[in-house]
Design an enzyme around this catalytic site. Structure first.
Site, mmCIF file in Angstrom:
data_model
loop_
_atom_site.group_PDB
_atom_site.id
_atom_site.type_symbol
_atom_site.label_atom_id
_atom_site.label_comp_id
_atom_site.label_asym_id
_atom_site.label_seq_id
_atom_site.Cartn_x
_atom_site.Cartn_y
_atom_site.Cartn_z
ATOM 1 C CB CYS A 127 46.327 32.244 52.004
ATOM 2 S SG CYS A 127 45.058 34.134 51.627
ATOM 3 C CD GLU A 182 47.900 30.873 45.611
ATOM 4 O OE1 GLU A 182 48.229 31.999 45.508
ATOM 5 O OE2 GLU A 182 46.696 30.440 46.254
ATOM 6 N NE ARG A 224 46.142 37.542 44.087
ATOM 7 C CZ ARG A 224 45.045 38.612 45.285
ATOM 8 N NH1 ARG A 224 45.509 40.001 44.819
ATOM 9 N NH2 ARG A 224 44.298 37.753 45.529
ATOM 10 N NE ARG A 280 48.381 35.524 46.899
ATOM 11 C CZ ARG A 280 47.753 37.080 47.377
ATOM 12 N NH1 ARG A 280 49.151 37.499 47.512
ATOM 13 N NH2 ARG A 280 46.627 37.657 47.809
#
Length: 416
Positions: free
Chosen positions: A168, A215, A258, A260
């Protein structure tokens, strides 16, 4: 010397040699030999046996005085890798589907998909320390650099699902800012990292899995004025796959904020674009940070006076400048900030208050719990700092499991 004694002596030598091999050749980006051998040991697939024996002979070359025959190589296999009973997360006895685990990290996707009776038939992760943790828990060494043809050639022809949390850094807010400050390119202009997505696309195009499950960071959707995400979506749709995405927060499963981006797609040649996939509805369940904490913690996790003073002074300095930088003293009855891969440096984003003491960092076990890993997950296969990096880079396992349940349910529904 009778034959039994010769075999016993040879076994003893191989056992000693295997200990040496662990330290020099079994892990790393170009580890395709040891990776394939471990995949064979776990699966016992006949298609891998010949190559596994040949690679074992190559690994043993120079370590034994005896002639390294096929029989010697087969003998070595039982010493080089874990026995089935020593693996915390074995493959399901009666798998219902197959999947591959790309950019596998330490196996968050694998735990989640095995919970739905999926069999992982190929894994890839280039970081040698993550490979060690992965091996400790699954008994399998992931293949290394997925950009290399030597790695890709071992991907099985057929599998049902491709899973991957591809790197990422090129798309994250922090990663983009850092690259700009250094005068470096980001997104798809970052050849080393940004283009890794296109290797996923190539694998999907070649192997045609029924579905993919990807993801990435929240910022992927808006990066470069939405251009990056547009390219990802259009690339996958051009391969004749549907495309579903949603930004979801792990805080409903673990006490950590968190967010995502999750992307799921299904082969239109199989499902005709008629699949009824929906991301799971998540109940706003109250999570408490204190629930993941251990009762007795080594004093080494408590911040030194010097570090605690530095963090407080640093926070004051940036507050005066109008910046939001500073440490995060976590509300024990609330949730924490997002744990990052830099947590090993000072633990500043998630500090735990202590009565009459300086705050402390998370333990490795607590870091694992913060990402939803079960307590029988092995966290000490690497150093403390490496463990922090690994959990900071990982996924929230129960969130992956919740989405995975919908993916598998859709994947196994026949379209009329």
């Amino acid at each position: 010397m009778i034959a039994e004694e010769k075999v016993s002596l040879l076994s003893s030598k191989i056992h000693i040699v295997s200990e040496k091999l662990w330290k020099v050749v079994l892990f790393g980006p170009d580890n395709y030999r040891s990776a394939l051998i471990s995949h064979y040991v776990r699966s016992r697939k006949k298609s891998l046996k010949k190559t596994a024996i040949q690679f074992t002979k190559e690994l043993l070359d120079g370590y034994l005085d005896e002639e390294i025959t096929n029989a010697v190589a087969e003998e070595a296999l039982q010493y080089l890798f874990k026995f089935d009973e020593d693996i915390p997360f074995p493959k399901p006895a009666f798998p219902k589907f197959t999947f591959i685990d790309l950019f596998a990290g330490i196996g968050g996707f694998r735990i989640a998909m095995q919970a739905h009776q999926g069999e992982c038939i190929f894994s890839s992760e280039w970081d040698k320390y993550a490979q060690r943790t992965y091996y400790a828990n699954f008994g399998e060494i992931p293949f290394g650099d997925i950009t290399k043809e030597e790695t890709k050639r071992w991907i099985p022809d057929k599998f049902d699902l491709l899973c991957g949390g591809f790197p990422c850094q090129p798309f994250s807010i922090a990663g983009v800012s850092k690259k700009i400050s250094l005068g470096r390119l980001h997104g798809f202009d970052d050849v080393k990292q940004g283009n890794l997505f296109f290797h996923i696309a190539d694998i999907i195009q070649k192997h045609r899995p029924k579905a993919f499950f990807l993801e990435n960071v929240k910022n992927l959707v808006t990066h470069d004025k939405h251009k990056t995400f547009k390219v990802i979506k259009e690339t996958l749709e051009a391969l004749d796959y549907s495309f579903h995405f949603k930004i979801m927060n792990g805080k409903y499963f673990v006490p950590q904020n968190r967010e995502r981006t999750f992307m799921v797609g299904f082969d239109k040649n199989v499902y005709k674009g008629k699949e009824n996939f929906q991301f799971p509805d998540i109940t706003d369940t109250k999570r408490k940070f204190k629930d993941i904490l251990q009762n007795k913690v080594n004093p080494k996790y408590t911040l030194s006076d010097h570090l605690w003073k530095y963090l407080q002074d640093y926070a004051v300095k940036h507050k005066e400048k109008g910046n939001g930088f500073g440490f995060g003293l976590t509300d024990l009855n609330g949730i924490s900030r997002t744990m990052s891969a830099r947590y090993y440096k000072d633990g500043s984003e998630i500090l735990i208050p202590q009565k009459d003491k300086n705050p402390r960092r998370l333990t490795e076990r607590e870091a694992a719990r913060l990402q939803g890993y079960p307590d029988h997950y092995i966290v000490n296969a690497v150093s403390m700092n490496q463990s922090y990096k690994q959990f900071g880079n990982s996924v929230v396992v129960p969130l992956i499991e919740a989405i995975g349940e919908k993916v598998v349910e859709t994947m196994q529904t026949k379209i009329k």
